[in-house]
Motif scaffolding. Sequence first.
Motif, PDB file in Angstrom:
ATOM      1  N   SER A   1      -8.102  40.469 -30.130  1.00  0.00           N
ATOM      2  CA  SER A   1      -6.962  41.387 -30.044  1.00  0.00           C
ATOM      3  C   SER A   1      -6.280  41.287 -28.688  1.00  0.00           C
ATOM      4  N   ALA A   2      -6.650  40.272 -27.901  1.00  0.00           N
ATOM      5  CA  ALA A   2      -6.158  40.169 -26.527  1.00  0.00           C
ATOM      6  C   ALA A   2      -4.641  40.077 -26.447  1.00  0.00           C
ATOM      7  N   TYR A   3      -4.020  39.491 -27.479  1.00  0.00           N
ATOM      8  CA  TYR A   3      -2.566  39.293 -27.436  1.00  0.00           C
ATOM      9  C   TYR A   3      -1.842  40.135 -28.477  1.00  0.00           C
ATOM     10  N   THR A   4      -2.550  41.098 -29.073  1.00  0.00           N
ATOM     11  CA  THR A   4      -1.966  41.902 -30.136  1.00  0.00           C
ATOM     12  C   THR A   4      -1.236  43.126 -29.599  1.00  0.00           C
ATOM     13  N   TRP A   5      -0.013  43.330 -30.083  1.00  0.00           N
ATOM     14  CA  TRP A   5       0.755  44.544 -29.861  1.00  0.00           C
ATOM     15  C   TRP A   5       1.015  45.171 -31.230  1.00  0.00           C
ATOM     16  N   LEU A   6       1.172  46.475 -31.252  1.00  0.00           N
ATOM     17  CA  LEU A   6       1.521  47.166 -32.483  1.00  0.00           C
ATOM     18  C   LEU A   6       2.984  47.614 -32.422  1.00  0.00           C
ATOM     19  N   LYS A   7       3.645  47.544 -33.565  1.00  0.00           N
ATOM     20  CA  LYS A   7       5.036  48.005 -33.696  1.00  0.00           C
ATOM     21  C   LYS A   7       5.004  49.156 -34.690  1.00  0.00           C
ATOM     22  N   VAL A   8       5.228  50.369 -34.208  1.00  0.00           N
ATOM     23  CA  VAL A   8       4.946  51.552 -35.029  1.00  0.00           C
ATOM     24  C   VAL A   8       6.157  52.476 -35.135  1.00  0.00           C
ATOM     25  N   PRO A   9       6.244  53.217 -36.233  1.00  0.00           N
ATOM     26  CA  PRO A   9       7.339  54.182 -36.410  1.00  0.00           C
ATOM     27  C   PRO A   9       7.010  55.507 -35.722  1.00  0.00           C
ATOM     28  N   ILE A  10       7.999  56.330 -35.570  1.00  0.00           N
ATOM     29  CA  ILE A  10       7.791  57.679 -35.069  1.00  0.00           C
ATOM     30  C   ILE A  10       7.107  58.522 -36.144  1.00  0.00           C
ATOM     31  N   VAL A  11       6.084  59.255 -35.738  1.00  0.00           N
ATOM     32  CA  VAL A  11       5.428  60.213 -36.630  1.00  0.00           C
ATOM     33  C   VAL A  11       5.800  61.611 -36.163  1.00  0.00           C
ATOM     34  N   GLY A  12       6.237  62.457 -37.097  1.00  0.00           N
ATOM     35  CA  GLY A  12       6.668  63.802 -36.727  1.00  0.00           C
ATOM     36  C   GLY A  12       7.892  63.750 -35.831  1.00  0.00           C
TER      37      GLY A  12
ATOM     38  N   ALA B   1      -2.549  34.716 -38.671  1.00  0.00           N
ATOM     39  CA  ALA B   1      -1.409  34.611 -37.768  1.00  0.00           C
ATOM     40  C   ALA B   1      -1.744  35.170 -36.386  1.00  0.00           C
ATOM     41  N   VAL B   2      -2.454  36.301 -36.355  1.00  0.00           N
ATOM     42  CA  VAL B   2      -2.874  36.868 -35.071  1.00  0.00           C
ATOM     43  C   VAL B   2      -3.741  35.865 -34.318  1.00  0.00           C
ATOM     44  N   SER B   3      -4.699  35.271 -35.017  1.00  0.00           N
ATOM     45  CA  SER B   3      -5.576  34.290 -34.381  1.00  0.00           C
ATOM     46  C   SER B   3      -4.801  33.068 -33.903  1.00  0.00           C
ATOM     47  N   GLY B   4      -3.871  32.590 -34.737  1.00  0.00           N
ATOM     48  CA  GLY B   4      -3.091  31.422 -34.375  1.00  0.00           C
ATOM     49  C   GLY B   4      -2.214  31.654 -33.161  1.00  0.00           C
ATOM     50  N   LEU B   5      -1.562  32.808 -33.101  1.00  0.00           N
ATOM     51  CA  LEU B   5      -0.729  33.125 -31.941  1.00  0.00           C
ATOM     52  C   LEU B   5      -1.581  33.264 -30.685  1.00  0.00           C
ATOM     53  N   ALA B   6      -2.726  33.923 -30.826  1.00  0.00           N
ATOM     54  CA  ALA B   6      -3.614  34.082 -29.672  1.00  0.00           C
ATOM     55  C   ALA B   6      -4.096  32.727 -29.158  1.00  0.00           C
ATOM     56  N   GLY B   7      -4.291  31.777 -30.093  1.00  0.00           N
ATOM     57  CA  GLY B   7      -4.691  30.437 -29.684  1.00  0.00           C
ATOM     58  C   GLY B   7      -3.664  29.767 -28.785  1.00  0.00           C
ATOM     59  N   HIS B   8      -2.408  30.168 -28.919  1.00  0.00           N
ATOM     60  CA  HIS B   8      -1.328  29.661 -28.054  1.00  0.00           C
ATOM     61  C   HIS B   8      -1.033  30.624 -26.904  1.00  0.00           C
ATOM     62  N   ARG B   9      -1.829  31.694 -26.792  1.00  0.00           N
ATOM     63  CA  ARG B   9      -1.627  32.738 -25.785  1.00  0.00           C
ATOM     64  C   ARG B   9      -0.249  33.383 -25.926  1.00  0.00           C
TER      65      ARG B   9
END
Length: 295
Positions: free
Chosen positions: A212-223, A164-172
């Motif tokens: 990883s050019a178009y990858t963002w991370l969605k992360v929880p709060i730690v501590g 999915a990451v690769s496919g989305l990046a293929g569409h920018r």
Amino acid sequence: MREAVLSDLVRTRAHRPDAVAEAAAARRRPTSPFGEHGRLMMVAADHPARGALGAGDRPMAMADRADLLDRLALALSRPGVNGVLGTPDVLEDLLLLGALDDKVVVGSMNRGGLAGTAFELDDRFTAYDPASIAAAGFEGGKMLLRIDADDAASVATLESCGRAVSGLAGHRLMAMVEPFLSRRIDGRVRNELTVEAMTRAMTVAAGLGTTSAYTWLKVPIVGDGGEDMARAMAATTLPAVILGGEVATDQEATFATWSKALALPTVQGLVVGRSLLYPPDDDVSGAVDAAVRLL
């Protein structure tokens, strides 16, 4: 939602299904993923598709679709809110209501791991795929990546997310990955929220796909969002957004943790759902505006 608006929405869906594609084509797209505050501020509403309908002490809060749409439309109308995350049914309702102009729209992709089931960790791709997100003219796709060291099926989710990451990046297009190390305890899936666990999860997620050019991370709060969060976020240079988590009774304390996390260089915004749509005092506008001020 007024009864007439709801009736029109249902009538359109029943008699003019092509209206969804027409609304997507006519949508005015944002010129940038960032708002006037320079951050991404998104409202999330992809929980119902996993059968997760509760919010705080209301176990079926999100079961009333008209009420959910009202809350979403109100949140999206507030200054500083520049995006929404959802599954096809929710986003298409918002399209038909004309609520997505100038908003960053991210489609939720893998909703197969239904909450509370024996197969909850089987996060199969059952909603959007890269091609449909591109065809709709949306700005990206989001995927859940839960890894259980004792569940061999986790590798299938890894592979699917990589594609999915690769496919989305293929569409920018943005690929928003939400990673966790998870495990089943007493029949329930629990996400590990330690520095070490989140560090490992993020480094795995960052390496998915052909770029990883178009990858963002969605992360929880730690501590508390401070030192521990800084240690975890030091593991990546990818842009990240903070997820809001469950509805908290002490909203001020929650906002304080978000504020600390937002001070970190890799954190580029917030993606919050139930915490803002169903706040303890039910003041959606007030909760959204308070969150925007943190940016």
